[in-house]
Design a protein around this motif. Structure first.
Motif, PDB file in Angstrom:
ATOM      1  N   VAL A   1     -60.677  -6.851-108.167  1.00  0.00           N
ATOM      2  CA  VAL A   1     -61.213  -8.055-108.812  1.00  0.00           C
ATOM      3  C   VAL A   1     -61.431  -9.165-107.791  1.00  0.00           C
ATOM      4  N   THR A   2     -60.411  -9.433-106.969  1.00  0.00           N
ATOM      5  CA  THR A   2     -60.525 -10.533-105.996  1.00  0.00           C
ATOM      6  C   THR A   2     -61.559 -10.222-104.915  1.00  0.00           C
ATOM      7  N   LYS A   3     -61.693  -8.955-104.558  1.00  0.00           N
ATOM      8  CA  LYS A   3     -62.729  -8.581-103.583  1.00  0.00           C
ATOM      9  C   LYS A   3     -64.116  -8.912-104.131  1.00  0.00           C
TER      10      LYS A   3
ATOM     11  N   ARG B   1     -59.811 -17.449-115.624  1.00  0.00           N
ATOM     12  CA  ARG B   1     -59.532 -16.363-116.575  1.00  0.00           C
ATOM     13  C   ARG B   1     -60.816 -15.651-116.975  1.00  0.00           C
ATOM     14  N   ASP B   2     -61.857 -16.437-117.267  1.00  0.00           N
ATOM     15  CA  ASP B   2     -63.128 -15.863-117.708  1.00  0.00           C
ATOM     16  C   ASP B   2     -63.793 -15.044-116.608  1.00  0.00           C
ATOM     17  N   SER B   3     -63.690 -15.502-115.367  1.00  0.00           N
ATOM     18  CA  SER B   3     -64.312 -14.760-114.265  1.00  0.00           C
ATOM     19  C   SER B   3     -63.583 -13.441-114.013  1.00  0.00           C
ATOM     20  N   VAL B   4     -62.252 -13.445-114.162  1.00  0.00           N
ATOM     21  CA  VAL B   4     -61.477 -12.214-114.012  1.00  0.00           C
ATOM     22  C   VAL B   4     -61.816 -11.247-115.149  1.00  0.00           C
ATOM     23  N   GLN B   5     -61.908 -11.765-116.367  1.00  0.00           N
ATOM     24  CA  GLN B   5     -62.269 -10.927-117.516  1.00  0.00           C
ATOM     25  C   GLN B   5     -63.638 -10.284-117.319  1.00  0.00           C
ATOM     26  N   LYS B   6     -64.615 -11.075-116.889  1.00  0.00           N
ATOM     27  CA  LYS B   6     -65.969 -10.557-116.673  1.00  0.00           C
ATOM     28  C   LYS B   6     -65.964  -9.473-115.590  1.00  0.00           C
TER      29      LYS B   6
END
Length: 255
Positions: free
Chosen positions: A58-60, A222-227
């Motif tokens: 996710v972070t990558k 939170r939304d960017s991680v979910q997406k």
């Protein structure tokens, strides 16, 4: 060409959301580093696990630097509230009470709170544990589940609190306690990997779902991680990581 452009636009949107939500390039993940297979230390003392592999991917994709920060699990909500960590991502059970205080992603795994006993104990049901000593991790959802199961808790001789499940299972092995209440996913993994002569009682205390928790002031992140997790589900990466750790795809995102 249109498909490539759509993928690029989606990636740029996620990067934009992440940068808007973050004041720095670091993504600080709070965890209990003795919670296999979600997050724990390997033989080289490196923090590894299912949640760690998900977070790395996710972070990558978001262009962020992942920092795995071990925390006192009983103080996890305060760590998040004060901004010392960006999220709690460590097999974190979604409860009504927690969802009032924190911003969760959609659930990504299903779980249950169960009791682990020695295989030769003869215990088959929760009733069999009447008058026995049961271990539980302090501040955990297992402890919440035990507190909610008032009749079961009242029937016990003693509830022994531990800082982590590993120590509780060690005490179970040497017969200092008679059982351990813990997450089903973690219990199965610990028994399989540790080759311990333990079994899980079929009767559960409560069904649960795992989610990733953020401060309610940090919903954009939170939304960017979910997406990003949804994108990983679509392209097969989420299933690949899940199969690596559990042997089958038990993930719930996009299903």
């Amino acid at each position: 060409m249109k498909k490539i452009m759509a993928v690029l636009c989606g990636l740029l949107a996620c990067l934009s959301m992440a940068s808007a939500a973050k004041k720095s390039n670091k993504f600080v993940l709070g965890l209990d580093d003795s919670f296999p297979p979600m997050g724990y230390r390997d033989a080289d003392n490196s923090i590894v696990g299912y949640d760690i592999d998900l977070a790395k991917e996710v972070t990558k994709r978001l262009g962020l630097e992942l920092v795995c920060q071990p925390i006192d699990w009983s103080a996890k909500e305060m760590e998040l509230k004060t901004g010392k960590i960006d999220c709690i991502w460590n097999g974190f059970t979604m409860t009504d009470e927690r969802q009032k205080k924190m911003a969760f992603t959609a659930p990504y795994l299903e779980n249950a709170q169960v009791v682990v006993v020695r295989a030769d104990s003869g215990y088959k049901t929760l009733t069999d544990l009447k008058g026995k000593k049961i271990g539980v991790q302090a501040g955990s959802s297992a402890q919440d589940a035990m507190d909610a199961a008032t009749e079961f808790k009242a029937s016990l001789k003693e509830v022994v609190e531990f800082q982590e499940n590993v120590t509780a299972l060690n005490d179970l092995e040497i017969k200092s306690i008679d059982g351990v209440v813990m997450d089903l996913i973690v219990a199965n993994y610990s028994i399989q990997q540790g080759k311990k002569d333990f079994v899980v009682l079929e009767e559960t205390l409560s069904p649960e779902k795992y989610g990733i928790a953020f401060s309610k002031k940090n919903k954009k992140l939170r939304d960017s991680v979910q997406k990003t997790l949804e994108d990983m589900a679509k392209d097969g990466t989420l299933a690949e990581i899940t199969v690596k750790w559990f042997g089958t795809d038990i993930s719930k995102i996009g299903k």
